[in-house]
Design an enzyme around this catalytic site. Structure first.
Site, PDB file in Angstrom:
ATOM      1  N   LYS A  13       0.843  -1.207   0.000  1.00 29.25           N
ATOM      2  CA  LYS A  13       0.000   0.000   0.000  1.00 29.25           C
ATOM      3  C   LYS A  13       0.880   1.260   0.000  1.00 29.25           C
ATOM      4  CE  LYS A  13      -2.238  -0.977   3.840  1.00 29.25           C
ATOM      5  NZ  LYS A  13      -1.579  -2.248   4.246  1.00 29.25           N
ATOM      6  N   ARG A  89      -9.524   0.973   9.306  1.00 25.63           N
ATOM      7  CA  ARG A  89      -9.120  -0.417   9.524  1.00 25.63           C
ATOM      8  C   ARG A  89     -10.180  -1.186  10.300  1.00 25.63           C
ATOM      9  NH1 ARG A  89      -3.250   0.292   9.251  1.00 25.63           N
ATOM     10  NH2 ARG A  89      -2.118  -1.638   9.549  1.00 25.63           N
ATOM     11  N   ARG A 128      11.970  -6.564   5.214  1.00 25.71           N
ATOM     12  CA  ARG A 128      11.655  -5.201   4.773  1.00 25.71           C
ATOM     13  C   ARG A 128      12.485  -4.175   5.557  1.00 25.71           C
ATOM     14  NH1 ARG A 128       5.554  -2.732   4.774  1.00 25.71           N
ATOM     15  NH2 ARG A 128       5.702  -2.812   7.056  1.00 25.71           N
ATOM     16  N   ARG A 161      11.332  -1.886  10.862  1.00 25.27           N
ATOM     17  CA  ARG A 161      10.252  -1.544  11.784  1.00 25.27           C
ATOM     18  C   ARG A 161      10.176  -2.546  12.933  1.00 25.27           C
ATOM     19  NH1 ARG A 161       4.957  -0.153   8.314  1.00 25.27           N
ATOM     20  NH2 ARG A 161       4.057  -1.228  10.099  1.00 25.27           N
ATOM     21  N   ARG A 172      -0.518  -9.217  13.278  1.00 27.24           N
ATOM     22  CA  ARG A 172      -1.073  -8.153  12.422  1.00 27.24           C
ATOM     23  C   ARG A 172      -1.966  -8.760  11.334  1.00 27.24           C
ATOM     24  NH1 ARG A 172       4.190  -5.483  10.604  1.00 27.24           N
ATOM     25  NH2 ARG A 172       2.926  -4.033   9.387  1.00 27.24           N
TER      26      ARG A 172
HETATM   27  P1  AMP Z   1       0.863   0.262   9.113  1.00 31.07           P
HETATM   28  O1  AMP Z   1       2.049   1.138   8.906  1.00 31.07           O
HETATM   29  O2  AMP Z   1      -0.346   0.716   8.333  1.00 31.07           O
HETATM   30  O3  AMP Z   1       1.174  -1.202   8.920  1.00 31.07           O
HETATM   31  O4  AMP Z   1       0.438   0.440  10.664  1.00 31.07           O
HETATM   32  C1  AMP Z   1       1.327   0.056  11.713  1.00 31.07           C
HETATM   33  C2  AMP Z   1       0.546  -0.121  13.001  1.00 31.07           C
HETATM   34  O5  AMP Z   1      -0.056   1.134  13.375  1.00 31.07           O
HETATM   35  C3  AMP Z   1      -0.621  -1.100  12.935  1.00 31.07           C
HETATM   36  O6  AMP Z   1      -0.199  -2.458  13.126  1.00 31.07           O
HETATM   37  C4  AMP Z   1      -1.485  -0.606  14.093  1.00 31.07           C
HETATM   38  O7  AMP Z   1      -0.933  -0.973  15.348  1.00 31.07           O
HETATM   39  C5  AMP Z   1      -1.335   0.920  13.980  1.00 31.07           C
HETATM   40  N1  AMP Z   1      -2.375   1.489  13.082  1.00 31.07           N
HETATM   41  C6  AMP Z   1      -2.191   2.048  11.850  1.00 31.07           C
HETATM   42  N2  AMP Z   1      -3.361   2.459  11.337  1.00 31.07           N
HETATM   43  C7  AMP Z   1      -4.320   2.152  12.238  1.00 31.07           C
HETATM   44  C8  AMP Z   1      -5.726   2.300  12.276  1.00 31.07           C
HETATM   45  N3  AMP Z   1      -6.412   2.836  11.237  1.00 31.07           N
HETATM   46  N4  AMP Z   1      -6.394   1.865  13.378  1.00 31.07           N
HETATM   47  C9  AMP Z   1      -5.736   1.325  14.421  1.00 31.07           C
HETATM   48  N5  AMP Z   1      -4.401   1.129  14.454  1.00 31.07           N
HETATM   49  C10 AMP Z   1      -3.692   1.532  13.374  1.00 31.07           C
END
Ligand code: AMP
Length: 215
Positions: A13, A89, A128, A161, A172
């Site tokens: 994404k 989400r 990654r 990360r 996740r």
């Molecule tokens: P991402 O970079 O999108 O993979 O997000 C990393 C982490 O941030 C996720 O595993 C969640 O812990 C938190 N996170 C990101 N976006 C959301 C969201 N819309 N709602 C809740 N937690 C989020």
């Protein structure tokens, strides 16, 4: 143009949002990137978010919706449109977003669901790395940097990360299936969904998105 990118962690994404920004000038708004910048800035929101993120859990809906609403309502985003990456989400977040966009008379154009099998996600996320400065994404096997540990583009150090560890990746994925798969169905029912095969290379995924959106 107002788009949402939905898909499991590691499906690409962020890569696609960056391509849509550099080639079409669309503005990415990534909830994960915003949370990580709050963590780096050592804010109260960052501390709270980190306690969930490091375990692969979702940050609670209330603070997440408030944080994203502030950006979506900003003058800049109203004018430029957006590509939402990582938000909404959960169904509660999707409904809050729908209400917000209705009040602002800013309907969504499309919701793109990028889909792949779990084993592809696991192999992409283990390995990654991202650039600390420009955000370019690398992979130890699929896209290694020319000089180990440093970005090809801007020479800044790369980082892994903290939530890209095997146990956290599995959590996740579980959280994605439980909470985010219903968001996909919500937008399908509204007739906004375009499904794209995320197992292809990034250029082919990009073409499929542009095709699906009709731009
Ligand atoms: P991402 O970079 O999108 O993979 O997000 C990393 C982490 O941030 C996720 O595993 C969640 O812990 C938190 N996170 C990101 N976006 C959301 C969201 N819309 N709602 C809740 N937690 C989020």
């Amino acid at each position: 143009m107002r788009l949402i990118l939905i898909g499991p962690p590691g499906v690409g994404k962020g890569t696609q949002a960056a391509l849509l920004e550099s080639r079409l000038g669309l503005k990415p708004l990534s909830s994960g990137v915003i949370f990580r910048s709050e963590i780096d800035a050592d804010t109260d929101l960052g501390h709270l978010a980190n306690s969930y993120i490091k375990r692969g859990e979702l940050v609670p809906n209330g603070v997440t919706i408030e944080m994203m609403a502030k950006r979506i309502r900003s003058e800049e985003v109203r004018k430029a449109g957006f590509i939402l990456d990582g938000f909404p989400r959960t169904i509660r977040q999707a409904e809050a977003l729908d209400t917000m966009l209705l009040e602002m008379a800013m309907p969504l154009d499309k919701v793109i669901s990028i889909e792949v099998d779990d084993d592809v996600v696991i192999s992409r996320l283990s390995g990654r790395m991202g650039c600390t400065k420009c955000g370019e994404i690398y992979h130890s096997i699929n896209k290694p940097p020319k000089r180990e540990g440093y970005c090809d583009k801007c020479n800044s150090p790369l980082f892994v990360r903290s939530d890209d560890q095997p146990e956290t990746i599995r959590e996740r994925l579980r959280v994605f299936r439980e909470n985010t798969a219903p968001v996909r169905d919500h937008y399908q029912a509204l007739g906004l969904l375009e499904v794209v095969d995320g197992s292809q290379d990034p250029e082919a995924v990009y073409e499929a998105i542009v095709d699906g959106v009709g731009i």
